[in-house]
Enzyme design. Structure first.
Site, PDB file in Angstrom:
ATOM      1  N   LYS A   1      -5.831   0.420   6.474  1.00  0.00           N
ATOM      2  CA  LYS A   1      -5.714  -0.996   6.827  1.00  0.00           C
ATOM      3  C   LYS A   1      -6.525  -1.296   8.083  1.00  0.00           C
ATOM      4  O   LYS A   1      -6.723  -0.411   8.914  1.00  0.00           O
ATOM      5  CB  LYS A   1      -4.242  -1.323   7.143  1.00  0.00           C
ATOM      6  CG  LYS A   1      -3.308  -1.378   5.952  1.00  0.00           C
ATOM      7  CD  LYS A   1      -1.896  -1.715   6.400  1.00  0.00           C
ATOM      8  CE  LYS A   1      -0.939  -1.752   5.227  1.00  0.00           C
ATOM      9  NZ  LYS A   1      -1.223  -2.810   4.258  1.00  0.00           N
TER      10      LYS A   1
ATOM     11  N   ARG B   1       4.792   0.697  -4.661  1.00  0.00           N
ATOM     12  CA  ARG B   1       5.110   0.726  -6.096  1.00  0.00           C
ATOM     13  C   ARG B   1       5.189   2.156  -6.610  1.00  0.00           C
ATOM     14  O   ARG B   1       5.926   2.436  -7.559  1.00  0.00           O
ATOM     15  CB  ARG B   1       4.076  -0.117  -6.861  1.00  0.00           C
ATOM     16  CG  ARG B   1       2.668   0.398  -6.766  1.00  0.00           C
ATOM     17  CD  ARG B   1       1.626  -0.659  -7.109  1.00  0.00           C
ATOM     18  NE  ARG B   1       1.444  -1.649  -6.048  1.00  0.00           N
ATOM     19  CZ  ARG B   1       0.623  -2.703  -6.121  1.00  0.00           C
ATOM     20  NH1 ARG B   1      -0.098  -2.909  -7.215  1.00  0.00           N
ATOM     21  NH2 ARG B   1       0.526  -3.544  -5.111  1.00  0.00           N
TER      22      ARG B   1
HETATM   23  N1  BES Z   1       3.292  -2.862   2.878  1.00  0.00           N
HETATM   24  C1  BES Z   1       2.206  -3.554   2.320  1.00  0.00           C
HETATM   25  C2  BES Z   1       2.507  -5.023   2.031  1.00  0.00           C
HETATM   26  C3  BES Z   1       2.818  -5.890   3.221  1.00  0.00           C
HETATM   27  C4  BES Z   1       1.838  -6.625   3.857  1.00  0.00           C
HETATM   28  C5  BES Z   1       4.119  -6.016   3.664  1.00  0.00           C
HETATM   29  C6  BES Z   1       2.141  -7.424   4.927  1.00  0.00           C
HETATM   30  C7  BES Z   1       4.436  -6.833   4.746  1.00  0.00           C
HETATM   31  C8  BES Z   1       3.444  -7.539   5.372  1.00  0.00           C
HETATM   32  C9  BES Z   1       1.810  -2.905   0.991  1.00  0.00           C
HETATM   33  O1  BES Z   1       2.000  -1.543   0.908  1.00  0.00           O
HETATM   34  C10 BES Z   1       0.350  -3.138   0.811  1.00  0.00           C
HETATM   35  O2  BES Z   1      -0.416  -2.612   1.559  1.00  0.00           O
HETATM   36  N2  BES Z   1      -0.002  -3.925  -0.204  1.00  0.00           N
HETATM   37  C11 BES Z   1      -1.368  -4.225  -0.494  1.00  0.00           C
HETATM   38  C12 BES Z   1      -1.584  -4.020  -1.961  1.00  0.00           C
HETATM   39  C13 BES Z   1      -3.036  -4.023  -2.365  1.00  0.00           C
HETATM   40  C14 BES Z   1      -3.739  -2.819  -1.816  1.00  0.00           C
HETATM   41  C15 BES Z   1      -3.119  -4.032  -3.867  1.00  0.00           C
HETATM   42  C16 BES Z   1      -1.616  -5.670  -0.098  1.00  0.00           C
HETATM   43  O3  BES Z   1      -0.714  -6.502  -0.248  1.00  0.00           O
HETATM   44  O4  BES Z   1      -2.687  -5.958   0.403  1.00  0.00           O
HETATM   45 MN    MN Z   2       0.358  -0.431   1.668  1.00  0.00          MN
END
Ligand code: BES
Ligand code: MN
Ligand code: ZN
Length: 500
Positions: free
Chosen positions: A276, A350
């Site tokens: 990230k 997931r």
């Molecule tokens: N934990 C994150 C989602 C999240 C983002 C929770 C902001 C709370 C605040 C999750 O694991 C994630 O990184 N999701 C990605 C999925 C994508 C890579 C398909 C996302 O939402 O960008």
């Molecule tokens: Mn994630």
């Protein structure tokens, strides 16, 4: 660190000291007990109201410092709004708002649980107290320096003055139990990831044993034996071992199928190799809010001795980039036997849920399953921070959750599941891939992925709480970063529909 204030119920006649909070309607009318308490000060209130243009509108308030005829340091009058609409007010929120008028530096406060028409009934007064207690929570474990005007007294007492103290106390007992669960969840979510790594999370979750729950902790060896490779793949780049915790509360009939709650517990989500960006990455210490809610809920059900059989399962991992970390392109075989091609290591929640949900269904054959996960940024784009996204394979369960959400203020909005979206996660190399490839409908493709690990004959709902689990708009019942969202919602779902 100052402790949370102690909440007690007392009769209207208790002399008020410190901060006094009373209610009036939009005609500046007080109830009889309040009027008696205020005595000559009522006139002063009316004059001050005129000067300040305070009309008793809902959400407004008026402060009087050291009103002469009273022994209090401050009198706050909170407006209830239209007299005709007061009965429909959310008294939990009202209690939170009232508590918001009590500064942290006050050692003593009294909130008078009376409407212009007379004493709140015991349920309303207990709701008021519940909201006040939730509002008073602060996470200050790591604050070692306080300015003089920020220092709270070591002991703080808030008295809720009511018509029937014994009745209010009785009604409050279950709510206090639920609050205990909410605050437990908030503490877990607020805790930083260097302190709360998977093993430590498992240890703290196991503390619910004291409330009478049976707890098992699965270590890496046990998970390998079960074939939880989707979950294990997420944690393999971390110096901290993954864990699964199973909590069981047996308050229902012997042999009755339990209801099941499953939580995503990513103690920290760097994204892994699909790392990230730095901005706001610190928020990812809260990526275990789903699991925290499940722990808090199980604690609450046990503490109020709910007449239900319930199981809570949480998958706890840390998603880190490392020489041993999972790569994009890797293929893992989940406990269900289905294979998954990892496209993006940041779509890790997931993968954790896939194995824990599968395991929960096989082992417990539950009446229904609800999973909670801070799963996608996409759900925040869709719904903001007021509603959690709900996906369900069962209309009745969805309707019950919606109703429980309206009652508790922890609201859910149903989102679609459909085969057309499901196609987006088919993979060239494996049974499925872990992202839809496109950002469009990102919360939906995530839900479709989880659905592949749920049997159609078990009613199931998935709650995407990425927008509500933490950093939500601070509201009347919470001022801390972590919300503890979902504990009250799911406790209500159980209480209204599943307790015998
Ligand atoms: N934990 C994150 C989602 C999240 C983002 C929770 C902001 C709370 C605040 C999750 O694991 C994630 O990184 N999701 C990605 C999925 C994508 C890579 C398909 C996302 O939402 O960008
Ligand atoms: Mn994630
Ligand atoms: Zn995550």
């Amino acid at each position: 660190m100052a402790d949370a204030p102690k909440l007690v119920f007392g009769p209207f006649a208790t002399p008020a000291r410190g901060v006094l909070v009373v209610f009036c309607d939009d005609g500046l009318k007080f109830g009889p007990a309040t009027r008696k308490m205020l005595g000559a000060t009522a006139d002063l209130v009316h004059r001050a109201a005129k000067t300040e243009r305070f009309t008793g509108r809902s959400g407004s308030s008026l402060d009087l410092i050291h009103p002469e005829a009273l022994k209090v340091a401050r009198l706050t009058v909170v407006g209830l709004g239209k007299a005709s609409e007061v009965a429909e007010r959310d008294f939990v929120k009202l209690g939170g708002a009232a508590m918001g008028k009590v500064p942290a530096v006050a050692a003593e406060a009294t909130i008078v649980a009376e409407l212009a028409t007379g004493a709140m009934d015991s349920e309303q007064a207990a709701d008021l107290a519940q909201g006040a207690q939730l509002r008073a929570y602060a996470f200050e474990r790591y604050k070692t320096k306080r300015k003089d005007d920020e220092k709270s007294p070591a002991k703080r007492t808030v008295t809720i003055a009511v018509g029937d103290p014994a009745g209010a106390r009785r009604a409050y007992a279950a709510r206090e139990a639920v609050n205990g669960g909410v605050l437990m969840a908030r503490n877990l979510v607020n805790e930083p990831a260097n302190i709360l790594y998977p093993k430590e999370f498992a240890r703290r979750a196991a503390a619910v044993k004291k409330a009478g729950l049976a707890v098992e902790v699965l270590d890496i060896k046990a998970m390998k034996k079960l074939g939880m490779n989707a979950l294990l793949g997420v944690g393999q780049g971390s110096a901290h071992e993954s864990r699964v915790v199973v909590m069981r509360w047996s308050g229902g009939r012997r042999g009755d199928a339990p209801v099941a709650f499953i939580g995503k517990g990513v103690c920290f989500d760097t994204g892994g190799i699909s790392i990230k960006p730095a901005s706001s990455m610190e928020d990812m210490k809260g990526d275990m809010a789903g699991a925290a809610c499940v722990v808090g809920l199980m604690q609450a059900l046990a503490a109020r001795k709910a007449k239900v059989n319930a199981v809570g399962l949480i998958g706890i991992v840390e998603n880190m980039p490392d020489g041993n970390a999972q790569r994009p392109g890797d293929i893992v075989q989940s406990m269900s036997g289905q294979t998954i091609e990892i496209i993006n290591t940041d779509a890790e929640g997931r993968l954790v849920l896939a194995d824990v949900i599968w395991y929960a269904a096989r082992r417990f054959k539950p009446k229904f399953m609800v999973d909670l996960a801070t799963l996608t940024g996409a759900i925040i784009v869709a719904l903001g921070q007021e509603y959690a996204g709900m996906f369900a394979n069962d209309d009745e369960l969805a309707a019950r959750l919606t109703k429980a959400g309206e009652k508790t203020g922890e609201k859910v909005w149903r989102m679609p599941l459909a085969p057309e979206y499901d196609k987006m996660i088919d993979s060239k190399f494996a049974d499925m891939k872990n992202t839809g490839g496109s950002r469009w409908g990102g919360a939906i493709t995530a839900a479709q992925f989880i659905k592949r690990f749920v049997d159609d004959d078990i009613p199931w709902a998935h709650l995407d709480i990425a927008g509500t689990g933490f950093d939500s708009r601070q509201n009347d019942v919470n001022r801390s970063w972590a919300s503890g969202w979902g504990v009250r919602l799911l406790d209500r779902l159980v209480a209204d529909f599943y307790e015998r």
